[in-house]
Every structure is written in structure tokens, then in C-alpha cells.
Design a protein around this motif. Structure first.
Motif, PDB file in Angstrom:
ATOM      1  N   ALA A 193      -5.053  -0.222  -3.096  1.00  0.00           N
ATOM      2  CA  ALA A 193      -3.994  -1.222  -3.256  1.00  0.00           C
ATOM      3  C   ALA A 193      -4.388  -2.527  -2.591  1.00  0.00           C
ATOM      4  O   ALA A 193      -4.754  -2.543  -1.417  1.00  0.00           O
ATOM      5  CB  ALA A 193      -2.691  -0.694  -2.657  1.00  0.00           C
ATOM      6  N   LYS A 194      -4.330  -3.608  -3.346  1.00  0.00           N
ATOM      7  CA  LYS A 194      -4.630  -4.933  -2.820  1.00  0.00           C
ATOM      8  C   LYS A 194      -3.476  -5.877  -3.150  1.00  0.00           C
ATOM      9  O   LYS A 194      -3.135  -6.052  -4.323  1.00  0.00           O
ATOM     10  CB  LYS A 194      -5.934  -5.479  -3.416  1.00  0.00           C
ATOM     11  N   TYR A 195      -2.894  -6.452  -2.108  1.00  0.00           N
ATOM     12  CA  TYR A 195      -1.810  -7.411  -2.330  1.00  0.00           C
ATOM     13  C   TYR A 195      -2.444  -8.749  -2.700  1.00  0.00           C
ATOM     14  O   TYR A 195      -2.656  -9.624  -1.855  1.00  0.00           O
ATOM     15  CB  TYR A 195      -0.955  -7.524  -1.072  1.00  0.00           C
ATOM     16  N   THR A 196      -2.766  -8.865  -3.974  1.00  0.00           N
ATOM     17  CA  THR A 196      -3.528 -10.021  -4.438  1.00  0.00           C
ATOM     18  C   THR A 196      -3.170 -10.319  -5.889  1.00  0.00           C
ATOM     19  O   THR A 196      -2.365  -9.617  -6.508  1.00  0.00           O
ATOM     20  CB  THR A 196      -5.046  -9.735  -4.312  1.00  0.00           C
ATOM     21  N   ARG A 197      -3.790 -11.342  -6.444  1.00  0.00           N
ATOM     22  CA  ARG A 197      -3.530 -11.742  -7.822  1.00  0.00           C
ATOM     23  C   ARG A 197      -4.487 -11.069  -8.785  1.00  0.00           C
ATOM     24  O   ARG A 197      -5.518 -10.503  -8.393  1.00  0.00           O
ATOM     25  CB  ARG A 197      -3.617 -13.259  -7.955  1.00  0.00           C
ATOM     26  N   ARG A 198      -4.149 -11.157 -10.049  1.00  0.00           N
ATOM     27  CA  ARG A 198      -4.887 -10.473 -11.109  1.00  0.00           C
ATOM     28  C   ARG A 198      -6.367 -10.841 -11.111  1.00  0.00           C
ATOM     29  O   ARG A 198      -7.245  -9.972 -11.178  1.00  0.00           O
ATOM     30  CB  ARG A 198      -4.256 -10.813 -12.465  1.00  0.00           C
ATOM     31  N   VAL A 225     -12.544   4.320   3.975  1.00  0.00           N
ATOM     32  CA  VAL A 225     -11.169   4.824   3.953  1.00  0.00           C
ATOM     33  C   VAL A 225     -10.430   4.243   2.750  1.00  0.00           C
ATOM     34  O   VAL A 225      -9.733   3.225   2.872  1.00  0.00           O
ATOM     35  CB  VAL A 225     -10.422   4.471   5.269  1.00  0.00           C
ATOM     36  N   PRO A 226     -10.575   4.839   1.566  1.00  0.00           N
ATOM     37  CA  PRO A 226      -9.796   4.367   0.417  1.00  0.00           C
ATOM     38  C   PRO A 226      -8.304   4.585   0.669  1.00  0.00           C
ATOM     39  O   PRO A 226      -7.911   5.478   1.419  1.00  0.00           O
ATOM     40  CB  PRO A 226     -10.292   5.259  -0.734  1.00  0.00           C
ATOM     41  N   GLU A 273       0.832  -1.205   0.000  1.00  0.00           N
ATOM     42  CA  GLU A 273       0.000   0.000   0.000  1.00  0.00           C
ATOM     43  C   GLU A 273       0.867   1.256   0.000  1.00  0.00           C
ATOM     44  O   GLU A 273       0.599   2.218  -0.738  1.00  0.00           O
ATOM     45  CB  GLU A 273      -0.919   0.003   1.219  1.00  0.00           C
ATOM     46  N   ALA A 274       1.917   1.264   0.815  1.00  0.00           N
ATOM     47  CA  ALA A 274       2.820   2.416   0.859  1.00  0.00           C
ATOM     48  C   ALA A 274       3.534   2.587  -0.486  1.00  0.00           C
ATOM     49  O   ALA A 274       3.676   3.706  -0.997  1.00  0.00           O
ATOM     50  CB  ALA A 274       3.835   2.245   1.987  1.00  0.00           C
ATOM     51  N   TYR A 275       3.993   1.476  -1.050  1.00  0.00           N
ATOM     52  CA  TYR A 275       4.639   1.507  -2.367  1.00  0.00           C
ATOM     53  C   TYR A 275       3.692   2.084  -3.411  1.00  0.00           C
ATOM     54  O   TYR A 275       4.076   2.938  -4.222  1.00  0.00           O
ATOM     55  CB  TYR A 275       5.064   0.087  -2.738  1.00  0.00           C
ATOM     56  N   SER A 276       2.438   1.640  -3.397  1.00  0.00           N
ATOM     57  CA  SER A 276       1.458   2.106  -4.374  1.00  0.00           C
ATOM     58  C   SER A 276       1.225   3.608  -4.251  1.00  0.00           C
ATOM     59  O   SER A 276       1.124   4.326  -5.255  1.00  0.00           O
ATOM     60  CB  SER A 276       0.128   1.361  -4.186  1.00  0.00           C
ATOM     61  N   TYR A 277       1.144   4.086  -3.013  1.00  0.00           N
ATOM     62  CA  TYR A 277       0.929   5.518  -2.801  1.00  0.00           C
ATOM     63  C   TYR A 277       2.064   6.336  -3.407  1.00  0.00           C
ATOM     64  O   TYR A 277       1.827   7.304  -4.143  1.00  0.00           O
ATOM     65  CB  TYR A 277       0.819   5.812  -1.303  1.00  0.00           C
ATOM     66  N   PHE A 278       3.288   5.960  -3.124  1.00  0.00           N
ATOM     67  CA  PHE A 278       4.408   6.730  -3.638  1.00  0.00           C
ATOM     68  C   PHE A 278       4.546   6.596  -5.159  1.00  0.00           C
ATOM     69  O   PHE A 278       4.948   7.547  -5.836  1.00  0.00           O
ATOM     70  CB  PHE A 278       5.699   6.346  -2.919  1.00  0.00           C
ATOM     71  N   GLU A 282      -5.249   7.611   2.519  1.00  0.00           N
ATOM     72  CA  GLU A 282      -6.209   7.098   3.491  1.00  0.00           C
ATOM     73  C   GLU A 282      -7.111   8.196   4.070  1.00  0.00           C
ATOM     74  O   GLU A 282      -7.215   8.355   5.296  1.00  0.00           O
ATOM     75  CB  GLU A 282      -5.475   6.354   4.618  1.00  0.00           C
ATOM     76  N   PRO A 283      -7.788   8.958   3.214  1.00  0.00           N
ATOM     77  CA  PRO A 283      -8.751   9.931   3.733  1.00  0.00           C
ATOM     78  C   PRO A 283      -9.951   9.210   4.358  1.00  0.00           C
ATOM     79  O   PRO A 283     -10.326   8.121   3.923  1.00  0.00           O
ATOM     80  CB  PRO A 283      -9.160  10.712   2.488  1.00  0.00           C
ATOM     81  N   GLU A 284     -10.550   9.808   5.359  1.00  0.00           N
ATOM     82  CA  GLU A 284     -11.690   9.206   6.048  1.00  0.00           C
ATOM     83  C   GLU A 284     -12.979   9.924   5.661  1.00  0.00           C
ATOM     84  O   GLU A 284     -13.074  11.147   5.774  1.00  0.00           O
ATOM     85  CB  GLU A 284     -11.483   9.278   7.571  1.00  0.00           C
ATOM     86  N   TYR A 285     -13.963   9.147   5.203  1.00  0.00           N
ATOM     87  CA  TYR A 285     -15.267   9.684   4.860  1.00  0.00           C
ATOM     88  C   TYR A 285     -16.297   9.051   5.799  1.00  0.00           C
ATOM     89  O   TYR A 285     -16.614   7.872   5.688  1.00  0.00           O
ATOM     90  CB  TYR A 285     -15.595   9.398   3.394  1.00  0.00           C
ATOM     91  N   TRP A 286     -16.811   9.857   6.729  1.00  0.00           N
ATOM     92  CA  TRP A 286     -17.700   9.369   7.782  1.00  0.00           C
ATOM     93  C   TRP A 286     -19.160   9.487   7.360  1.00  0.00           C
ATOM     94  O   TRP A 286     -19.513  10.241   6.461  1.00  0.00           O
ATOM     95  CB  TRP A 286     -17.479  10.175   9.061  1.00  0.00           C
ATOM     96  N   THR A 287     -20.024   8.738   8.048  1.00  0.00           N
ATOM     97  CA  THR A 287     -21.460   8.822   7.783  1.00  0.00           C
ATOM     98  C   THR A 287     -21.956  10.241   8.083  1.00  0.00           C
ATOM     99  O   THR A 287     -21.368  10.960   8.888  1.00  0.00           O
ATOM    100  CB  THR A 287     -22.227   7.798   8.634  1.00  0.00           C
TER     101      THR A 287
END
Length: 227
Positions: free
Chosen positions: A119-124, A97-98, A9-14, A54-59
Motif C-alpha cells: 500500500a502506497k499513499y500516492t498518486r496513480r 517487510v511487504p 495501509e491498514a485500510y488496504s489490509y482489511f 507485514e511479514p518479515e523476511y530476513w537475510t
């Protein structure tokens, strides 16, 4: 960082920040020659571009959203066994929180567009068939500006890592995809991020450039950094 998914996730952000900066500094032969990577830009056309992590969007009625225009608009929380209940307006979990959001604010029209990348550490296969539809409901349909009738989230991209082959999959066919002549909105897609020295071979830079262009950001305009 306690886990590989957090590291990705950090890698993806940068990588996203780097790609946005590269778009606005396209005359640079190498992004590494830039001394500062910025997350906030503006131009004389009244557009403001902000990269959030990681912005927060509350109800809407949560205490944390009292002074915020963009909220988590979901009316219900889905539970197991095909059940659901009214979404709470209190507590620490009534938010979305995207991982990464590129916010395009039109200061003259007082509107915002959110370009969401998760970012998802997952497969295609799982990125496209599971996470893309799941997060379309949570983010595209679940995050809105209070008084803005048009969709607030106009783009959703799942970033994943799976091997050393570049891969890009648009949910929409041909000309209706983001690289087509008539891209639809919201645009939905997945991208394989390559790691290490091979990262320049993936589609992220090309995608970010196209994403900004179709959402009204012109490379030819000078975008001074906000101080």
C-alpha cells in the motif's frame, strides 16, 4: 495510527482480507453478512492459504531467519551515488517487510508462492512508474525460499488511492496481463482503491478473485477454516 499512510495501509489490509473471504464465500449476497473474516484457509488438495500483514523476511544468515525457509535473498545494498555494498547479515534493517502477503503453500510439494500487495499513499502515476519497478526489485527478485529454484514471489500489486475513478494498470500487455488468456508470471500491476461508500466500485474484488484463480485456487473447492 500516527499518519494517513499508516491508516491507508491498514485500510488496504482489511480490504484484501475482505476480498479473499468474499471469494471463498461467493454465495453470500453481502460480505457484511459474514460474522468473521478469516486469514487462514486450507483444502483437500494440499493447499494452504494464509494472509500475512507485514511479514518479515530476513537475510539468510541473520539470527532471525535461522528457522525460516523464506528469506531476503539480496546480495547487495544499494547506496547513493550509484554505489552498493554487500548486504549485512546482522542488525534490524537487513530484511524486507511487504505490507500484505497472500501465501499459497503446497503441502504435498513443499513449495510456497507469495502474492505481494503493498500500500502506497500516492498518486496513480508514481504508483506505476516509481513504486512498481522499485518494489519489483526488492520483493520479486529479493525474496526467495532457500531451496526453491522457481520464483517465490509470483505477483506484485501496488495499492494506491487517487480520486474517485476506478483504475487498474497491468505492466503486461493484453493477453499477458492478469485478466488475459495467457497471464505471465510474475504478474505486476497497480490498483486504485476507492474510499468510503464508493469502495465497491473499484477493481480489488475482481482482481483478488482472478489472482487466486490463476494461482491454482478453485472457488468450487470447499476450503474449511483452520482452527
Amino acid at each position: 495510527i500516527q499518519s494517513i499512510p499508516d491508516l491507508f495501509e491498514a485500510y488496504s489490509y482489511f480490504r484484501v482480507v475482505e476480498s479473499v473471504n468474499n471469494f471463498f464465500n461467493s454465495t453470500e449476497s453481502n460480505i457484511e453478512s459474514l460474522t468473521v473474516l478469516n486469514t487462514h484457509f486450507s483444502n483437500t488438495s494440499g493447499l494452504e492459504i494464509i494472509i500475512h500483514r507485514e511479514p518479515e523476511y530476513w537475510t539468510p544468515n541473520h539470527a532471525s531467519s535461522s528457522n525460516r525457509e523464506i528469506v531476503n535473498s539480496e546480495a547487495y545494498t544499494v547506496k547513493g551515488n550509484y554505489s552498493y555494498s554487500l548486504r549485512g547479515q546482522r542488525g534490524p534493517h537487513t530484511k524486507r517487510v511487504p505490507d500484505i502477503v497472500i501465501e499459497v503453500k503446497n503441502l504435498f510439494e513443499n513449495t510456497s508462492e507469495l502474492l505481494v500487495l503493498d500500500a502506497k499513499y500516492t498518486r496513480r502515476g508514481k504508483a506505476f512508474t516509481y513504486y512498481l519497478p522499485e518494489l519489483t526489485m526488492k520483493y520479486v527478485h529479493g525474496i526467495h525460499a532457500r531451496k526453491q529454484q522457481s520464483p517465490t514471489v509470483s505477483s506484485l500489486t501496488i495499492l494506491y488511492t487517487d480520486g474517485e475513478k476506478p483504475s487498474f494498470s497491468s505492466y503486461h500487455h493484453g493477453d499477458m496481463g492478469i485478466f488475459g488468456n495467457n497471464p505471465v508470471s510474475p504478474d505486476l500491476q497497480t490498483i486504485n482503491l476507492l474510499l468510503g461508500a464508493r469502495r465497491e466500485n473499484d477493481y480489488l474484488q475482481k482482481f483478488i478473485s482472478r489472482l487466486l484463480e490463476i494461482h491454482g485456487i478453485k472457488r468450487s473447492e470447499v476450503l474449511p477454516l483452520l482452527q
